[in-house]
Design a protein around this motif. Structure first.
Motif, PDB file in Angstrom:
ATOM      1  N   TRP A 130       0.826  -1.203   0.000  1.00 32.88           N
ATOM      2  CA  TRP A 130       0.000   0.000   0.000  1.00 32.88           C
ATOM      3  C   TRP A 130       0.865   1.259   0.000  1.00 32.88           C
ATOM      4  O   TRP A 130       0.576   2.222  -0.717  1.00 32.88           O
ATOM      5  CB  TRP A 130      -0.918  -0.019   1.219  1.00 32.88           C
ATOM      6  CG  TRP A 130      -1.900   1.106   1.254  1.00 32.88           C
ATOM      7  CD1 TRP A 130      -3.117   1.160   0.628  1.00 32.88           C
ATOM      8  CD2 TRP A 130      -1.761   2.351   1.942  1.00 32.88           C
ATOM      9  NE1 TRP A 130      -3.728   2.356   0.892  1.00 32.88           N
ATOM     10  CE2 TRP A 130      -2.920   3.113   1.702  1.00 32.88           C
ATOM     11  CE3 TRP A 130      -0.768   2.891   2.752  1.00 32.88           C
ATOM     12  CZ2 TRP A 130      -3.121   4.373   2.237  1.00 32.88           C
ATOM     13  CZ3 TRP A 130      -0.954   4.146   3.285  1.00 32.88           C
ATOM     14  CH2 TRP A 130      -2.112   4.880   3.025  1.00 32.88           C
ATOM     15  N   ALA A 131       1.934   1.280   0.786  1.00 37.59           N
ATOM     16  CA  ALA A 131       2.792   2.463   0.860  1.00 37.59           C
ATOM     17  C   ALA A 131       3.482   2.742  -0.468  1.00 37.59           C
ATOM     18  O   ALA A 131       3.768   3.896  -0.786  1.00 37.59           O
ATOM     19  CB  ALA A 131       3.831   2.282   1.965  1.00 37.59           C
ATOM     20  N   SER A 132       3.732   1.698  -1.267  1.00 34.95           N
ATOM     21  CA  SER A 132       4.386   1.913  -2.562  1.00 34.95           C
ATOM     22  C   SER A 132       3.489   2.651  -3.545  1.00 34.95           C
ATOM     23  O   SER A 132       3.967   3.132  -4.575  1.00 34.95           O
ATOM     24  CB  SER A 132       4.812   0.572  -3.160  1.00 34.95           C
ATOM     25  OG  SER A 132       3.683  -0.207  -3.530  1.00 34.95           O
ATOM     26  N   THR A 133       2.190   2.749  -3.241  1.00 38.56           N
ATOM     27  CA  THR A 133       1.269   3.460  -4.134  1.00 38.56           C
ATOM     28  C   THR A 133       1.177   4.949  -3.825  1.00 38.56           C
ATOM     29  O   THR A 133       0.462   5.679  -4.512  1.00 38.56           O
ATOM     30  CB  THR A 133      -0.142   2.850  -4.037  1.00 38.56           C
ATOM     31  OG1 THR A 133      -0.679   3.099  -2.726  1.00 38.56           O
ATOM     32  CG2 THR A 133      -0.103   1.354  -4.291  1.00 38.56           C
ATOM     33  N   LEU A 134       1.889   5.401  -2.802  1.00 38.02           N
ATOM     34  CA  LEU A 134       1.809   6.810  -2.423  1.00 38.02           C
ATOM     35  C   LEU A 134       2.714   7.695  -3.271  1.00 38.02           C
ATOM     36  O   LEU A 134       2.602   8.923  -3.209  1.00 38.02           O
ATOM     37  CB  LEU A 134       2.175   6.970  -0.936  1.00 38.02           C
ATOM     38  CG  LEU A 134       1.320   6.166   0.047  1.00 38.02           C
ATOM     39  CD1 LEU A 134       1.779   6.415   1.468  1.00 38.02           C
ATOM     40  CD2 LEU A 134      -0.163   6.500  -0.117  1.00 38.02           C
ATOM     41  N   VAL A 135       3.628   7.100  -4.044  1.00 41.11           N
ATOM     42  CA  VAL A 135       4.538   7.846  -4.914  1.00 41.11           C
ATOM     43  C   VAL A 135       4.522   7.193  -6.289  1.00 41.11           C
ATOM     44  O   VAL A 135       4.047   6.050  -6.457  1.00 41.11           O
ATOM     45  CB  VAL A 135       5.975   7.862  -4.351  1.00 41.11           C
ATOM     46  CG1 VAL A 135       6.032   8.594  -3.023  1.00 41.11           C
ATOM     47  CG2 VAL A 135       6.522   6.444  -4.194  1.00 41.11           C
ATOM     48  N   ASP A 136       5.041   7.914  -7.278  1.00 37.58           N
ATOM     49  CA  ASP A 136       5.137   7.320  -8.612  1.00 37.58           C
ATOM     50  C   ASP A 136       6.347   6.394  -8.693  1.00 37.58           C
ATOM     51  O   ASP A 136       7.142   6.297  -7.762  1.00 37.58           O
ATOM     52  CB  ASP A 136       5.210   8.411  -9.679  1.00 37.58           C
ATOM     53  CG  ASP A 136       6.358   9.380  -9.448  1.00 37.58           C
ATOM     54  OD1 ASP A 136       7.304   9.027  -8.722  1.00 37.58           O
ATOM     55  OD2 ASP A 136       6.307  10.504  -9.977  1.00 37.58           O
ATOM     56  N   ARG A 137       6.455   5.714  -9.822  1.00 26.42           N
ATOM     57  CA  ARG A 137       7.516   4.714  -9.982  1.00 26.42           C
ATOM     58  C   ARG A 137       8.907   5.336  -9.859  1.00 26.42           C
ATOM     59  O   ARG A 137       9.804   4.740  -9.255  1.00 26.42           O
ATOM     60  CB  ARG A 137       7.354   4.020 -11.340  1.00 26.42           C
ATOM     61  CG  ARG A 137       8.416   2.967 -11.622  1.00 26.42           C
ATOM     62  CD  ARG A 137       8.214   2.344 -12.987  1.00 26.42           C
ATOM     63  NE  ARG A 137       9.261   1.387 -13.290  1.00 26.42           N
ATOM     64  CZ  ARG A 137       9.238   0.117 -12.932  1.00 26.42           C
ATOM     65  NH1 ARG A 137       8.201  -0.352 -12.268  1.00 26.42           N
ATOM     66  NH2 ARG A 137      10.238  -0.700 -13.229  1.00 26.42           N
ATOM     67  N   ASP A 138       9.092   6.522 -10.404  1.00 29.45           N
ATOM     68  CA  ASP A 138      10.407   7.153 -10.376  1.00 29.45           C
ATOM     69  C   ASP A 138      10.836   7.539  -8.971  1.00 29.45           C
ATOM     70  O   ASP A 138      12.031   7.649  -8.693  1.00 29.45           O
ATOM     71  CB  ASP A 138      10.410   8.400 -11.270  1.00 29.45           C
ATOM     72  CG  ASP A 138      10.239   8.051 -12.746  1.00 29.45           C
ATOM     73  OD1 ASP A 138      10.564   6.903 -13.117  1.00 29.45           O
ATOM     74  OD2 ASP A 138       9.777   8.919 -13.519  1.00 29.45           O
ATOM     75  N   SER A 139       9.882   7.765  -8.079  1.00 29.46           N
ATOM     76  CA  SER A 139      10.201   8.186  -6.710  1.00 29.46           C
ATOM     77  C   SER A 139      10.178   7.033  -5.720  1.00 29.46           C
ATOM     78  O   SER A 139      10.414   7.260  -4.526  1.00 29.46           O
ATOM     79  CB  SER A 139       9.208   9.255  -6.255  1.00 29.46           C
ATOM     80  OG  SER A 139       9.229  10.378  -7.106  1.00 29.46           O
TER      81      SER A 139
END
Length: 533
Positions: A130-139
């Motif tokens: 879930w936390a990985s969805t708080l930023v875009d792929r590059d970040s």
């Protein structure tokens, strides 16, 4: 990179909210860890009992993380996370009641520790996905590095505050503070804007159940050899190169003669190193496999040096970059495990990563302790460092082959740059020194000097053309080809080399030269009239 790039993930509002709540929760968690350890040690006077409490919290990860990974990929995350925070808060409150009233005693502490580990095992993959969805792929890599920084800073602050509080009023207040800290995480879960999440292809990806369960996750991982190699390397480095709680204690109590105060000093230095490592990882534009292998080799080499350190200060100076490298390794493995796998399988991949970390700790800590006891702390560090260095090198070769030998191509480009010219000059001089006496072999010697040029150094190989063998005694000058000049056997200067590269008409023949002894021009030399000849 600029300082702003170090905190690039903080540009996302959702991540700022989550990072602040996570920092509060991490402080409370480490306050509780210190409180539990102190409570058990005060009641039993046994370090073994304290270690058993830690084992009870880590043991459920080996069994339940895979189920947590499957849940993370199949059900909505927010309800699970809210329920997990509520469970953590109730368990922490239960510890506070036991500490104040004494009800249940040590068995109650052990039971609560086991339940806390079970909740964390299920919650971990869900929260990571879930936390990985708080930023875009590059970040994402930067967000993971900042997460490591938050954990390291929260650990230092939580342990420091906990030490003051437990000495003043006892551990009950630490448990109560941790129970309150989970409120911040629940608030952050509700404050996150769903429309600004980056969930792979679509924001609602975690609402759509992924196909299969645990076995589907295993089948998927078996088809990802690059990720498997990274996990295997993480296991070796984690088991033999990460359990510094054991080796630092053995070195401080043994060869360094630092005692408890020395161990506390080394623990502080190690914590500072983790902060520096997190900052370094955050500043990296990309956490690649090259960074993983480089950090593994650095940590392994410094671990060998640590085993040879004569005193506490020199040992501390070495473990500071070792701790930094350990954080870089963890962050890189976590980033690659998420970036190089399908979003639908991310929860199960994170579960595999959690199991790898738990197994490496469970295997490495007793193994290093046994080696330190029977072979000696210094010998243990040197041996473990050598093993991890070999494993890291092998993993680097395997990753290079699996990723189409990008390392070999990069080395070729490095050897082709002007910095490699001194190496070629030394090799050519050596070939001239050992030239045979006969003039008939002089040309062959000159050709041998050309062999030392690295592959891909800007040369285009031309078809071989047979030359008539020169006749006469050594040093004689046979009939030269038109335009031949004597004494032209030296390597070109940088200006001449650039002129040769600009010669389009002679492109297939650039880079070759006349023989120093025979005066013959190679048939591959520049054409007559060429300004680079």
């Amino acid at each position: 990179m600029a300082l702003g790039a170090t905190f690039a993930a903080l540009r996302h509002r959702n991540y700022r909210i989550w990072a602040a709540a996570g920092f509060v929760s991490v402080i409370g968690t480490w306050m509780q860890v210190l409180g539990v350890n102190w409570f058990v040690l005060a009641k039993t006077g046994s370090a073994t009992s304290m270690g058993f409490t830690v084992l009870l919290q880590a043991l459920p990860t080996l069994v339940l993380s895979v189920w947590g990974g499957a849940l993370a990929d199949r059900v909505p995350a927010k309800p699970l996370l809210i329920g997990a925070q509520a469970a953590h808060a109730l368990l922490a409150a239960g510890l506070a009641v036991v500490a104040v009233t004494g009800a249940g005693g040590l068995p109650a502490i052990y039971a609560i520790s086991l339940a806390t580990g079970a909740v964390s095992a299920i919650e971990g993959p869900v929260m990571g996905r879930w936390a990985s969805t708080l930023v875009d792929r590059d970040s994402l890599g930067n967000a993971l590095a900042l997460g490591s920084l938050t954990n390291s800073a929260g650990r230092i602050l939580g342990m420091s505050l906990g030490a003051v509080v437990v000495a003043a009023v006892g551990p009950a207040l630490l448990f109560a503070a941790n129970a309150v800290s989970f409120v911040a995480v629940v608030v952050a879960l509700f404050a996150v804007r769903e429309g600004e999440r980056h969930a792979g292809a679509t924001v609602t990806a975690d609402a759509a159940p992924a196909d299969g369960g645990i076995r589907a996750g295993f089948r998927y991982l078996l088809g990802q050899p690059v990720v498997l190699v990274a996990l295997a390397l993480s296991f070796v480095l984690g088991s033999l190169g990460r359990n510094y709680q054991v080796t630092m204690a053995a070195m401080s109590d043994g060869p360094l003669q630092g005692g408890a105060s020395g161990y506390g000093f080394l623990s502080t230095i190690f914590a500072v190193g983790t902060v520096l490592g997190a900052l370094f990882a955050a500043r990296r534009p990309e956490l690649s496999y090259a960074v993983l292998v480089g950090a593994g080799l650095l940590a392994s080499g410094l671990q060998i040096v640590a085993g040879l350190a004569p005193g506490t200060l020199s040992f501390a100076a070495v473990i500071l970059p070792v701790a930094a490298a350990a954080v870089v390794i963890d962050t890189t493995v976590g980033a690659r495990a998420q970036l190089d796998t399908d979003y639908a399988m991310r929860g199960r991949v994170l579960a595999a990563l959690a199991v790898t970390g738990s197994v490496s700790a469970a295997v490495g800590a007793p193994l290093l302790g046994w080696l330190a006891e029977h072979a000696g702390p210094r010998q243990t560090l040197v041996l473990a460092g050598a093993v991890t260095a070999v494993a890291t090198a092998a993993a680097g070769v395997a990753l290079d082959r699996l990723r189409e030998r990008k390392l070999a191509h990069r080395l070729t480009r490095v050897l082709a740059v002007p910095a490699a010219r001194p190496v070629r000059r030394v090799a050519a001089t050596a070939a001239r020194v050992v030239r045979p006496a006969g003039a008939g072999l002089a040309a062959a010697t000159a050709d041998a000097a050309g062999v030392v040029r690295p592959a891909g150094a800007g040369l285009v190989t031309a078809p071989a053309v047979a030359l008539p063998r020169p006749t006469g005694l050594a040093g004689a000058s046979p009939v030269a080809l038109p335009g031949a000049r004597r004494g032209a056997g030296r390597l070109r200067s940088g200006r001449a080399a650039r002129a040769a590269q600009d010669c389009a008409g002679c492109a297939p023949h650039r880079g070759h030269r006349r023989s120093r002894w025979t005066g013959l021009r190679s048939p591959f030399a520049h054409r007559d009239g060429c300004p680079a000849a």
